[in-house]
Design a protein around this motif. Structure first.
Motif: not given
Length: 441
Positions: A48-62
């Motif tokens: 869960i934490w890996v997925c959430r951190v990934t989402a946190l990093a990816a959102m501003p890039l998109w």
């Protein structure tokens, strides 16, 4: 293709993202045991934490990528990649491989969040669109959970995971045929009060935009943390008060039921209260949480849960309207606020664990306090900037403007452009429009 048709496609994209994100989340421990023989509860936490951190990093890039490419291009590419990744998940031989592929898939599918501002930006009634989105989120959560339960009921869950790739392919075909490739101007938005609308052909000035986005982001973070911090330990808290496991589960779901029940009234409430709706909703949520902390009676606890849910339902609509009033539906600004929402999912479990360690009811008290402070701050009048000619500041049209509205009370302009004229009252300027290109969140 009609605007209504491709707007329905945006909703399908939003729904598919929700399903992919939520479907298996209640069943991760069972899934990891069945697929890989992993029984350590820590594996679920790491996942869960890996997925959430990934989402946190990816959102501003998109959000940044969305400045250069159309929504159709981003959605089509992401749907195709997600279909391939879903198949890779189905054949993953080990837990570490499954974790790595899942992280990549989360990064890819965060592009789907851009469909929300695009859906709102191409509509003619923002209050209605935000309410429809709230229905999709709450109803989609139920659908996704049922799909996840169905996958886990299969003799081989891998087949269910692989079948989900077909959903991505089918939606990709529809989007390829139907979504407009070009960036188009969106029609004027018919909100309720004029203060909740952006000025025609305008975006906030650079310094004002940063301040406004930071302020509304802080409000979003506070609301999300206050909402989420009370979830992890509520059933344990209820059982400690003498409630059985089944009754605790029903009490846990009551706010969600109340949200769905109150959404039909959100438009009327917004028309009546305008920008005062958000502080009023926060006050209701605070009262509901405080009641849960103070009462020991099951009936009163259920009533307090319903009051909390009503506040959440009205607040969902009111908060998203505030967000779009600041970010618009174009460019990376909405992504910045969506990133804050993801960050709240990382902060709230940590806060909940620390508070519950000192007392199972303290997360409820902390959430109530946070909502109460928000209700007070959002009720304060805005500090208006001086008039352009150096004269006295203009008169505030409202007294319930939240802190995020202070930098740009009514008008906004794009970086590097001349100040736009003051926005006319709703319905006076038929030429007002928004650019469709995404950046909701």
């Amino acid at each position: 293709m009609s605007g209504a048709s491709f707007r329905r496609l945006y909703l399908l994209v939003i729904l598919l993202h929700l399903v992919s994100d939520v479907a298996l989340s209640p069943f991760y421990p069972q899934l990891f045991e069945r697929l890989f023989g992993v029984t350590d509860p820590g594996a679920t936490g790491v996942y869960i934490w890996v997925c959430r951190v990934t989402a946190l990093a990816a959102m501003p890039l998109w959000g940044l990528v969305a400045r250069r490419f159309s929504l159709a291009s981003l959605v089509l590419g992401s749907l195709g990649a997600a279909a391939v990744l879903e198949l890779l998940l189905a054949v993953s031989p080990t837990y570490p491989v499954f974790l790595a592929v899942s992280a990549v898939q989360v990064a890819v599918t965060m592009a789907f969040t851009l469909a929300y501002p695009a859906f709102v930006g191409t509509g003619t009634d923002r209050v209605r669109d935000v309410t429809v989105f709230a229905y999709v989120v709450n109803g989609g959560t139920v659908v996704a959970t049922l799909i996840g339960a169905g996958i886990m009921a299969l003799s081989q869950p891998r087949w269910g995971i692989a079948a989900c790739a077909l959903l991505y392919v089918a939606l990709a075909v529809l989007c390829h045929r139907r979504l407009p490739r070009e960036r188009r101007a969106a029609p004027a938005v018919a909100d309720a009060p004029a203060a909740d609308r952006a000025a025609p052909r305008a975006a906030p000035a650079p310094r004002g935009a940063v301040a406004a986005i930071a302020a509304v982001g802080a409000v979003v973070l506070a609301v999300e943390v206050a909402r989420l911090v009370v979830r992890p330990f509520f059933t344990v808290y209820a059982e400690g008060g003498g409630v059985g496991t089944t009754a605790a589960a029903v009490l846990f779901l009551l706010p969600q039921v109340a949200v769905v029940a109150v959404l039909p009234l959100a438009g009327r409430a917004h028309a009546l209260l305008g920008r005062a709706l958000l502080p009023a909703a926060c006050l209701l949520a605070a009262a509901g949480l405080a009641g849960q902390f103070l009462t020991g009676d099951t009936a009163l606890l259920a009533l307090a849960r319903v009051v909390f849910g009503i506040g959440l339902g009205l607040g969902h609509v009111a908060l998203d309207l505030r967000v779009f009033a600041v970010t618009g539906t174009d460019g990376p600004a909405f992504s910045a606020v969506a990133t804050v929402r993801v960050a709240a999912t990382l902060v709230s479990p940590v806060a909940a664990t620390a508070l519950a360690g000192a007392g199972l009811g303290l997360p409820l008290l902390a959430g109530a306090g946070l909502f109460a402070v928000l209700a007070l701050l959002l009720s304060l009048p805005a500090r208006l900037p001086p008039a352009p000619d150096g004269g006295p500041p203009p008169t505030a049209p409202e007294t319930t403007r939240g802190p995020e509205a202070a930098p740009a009370p009514e008008t906004a302009r794009a970086p590097g452009t001349a100040p736009a004229p003051r926005a006319a009252p709703a319905g006076d300027d038929p030429s007002a429009h928004r650019t469709e290109s995404p950046h909701h969140a």
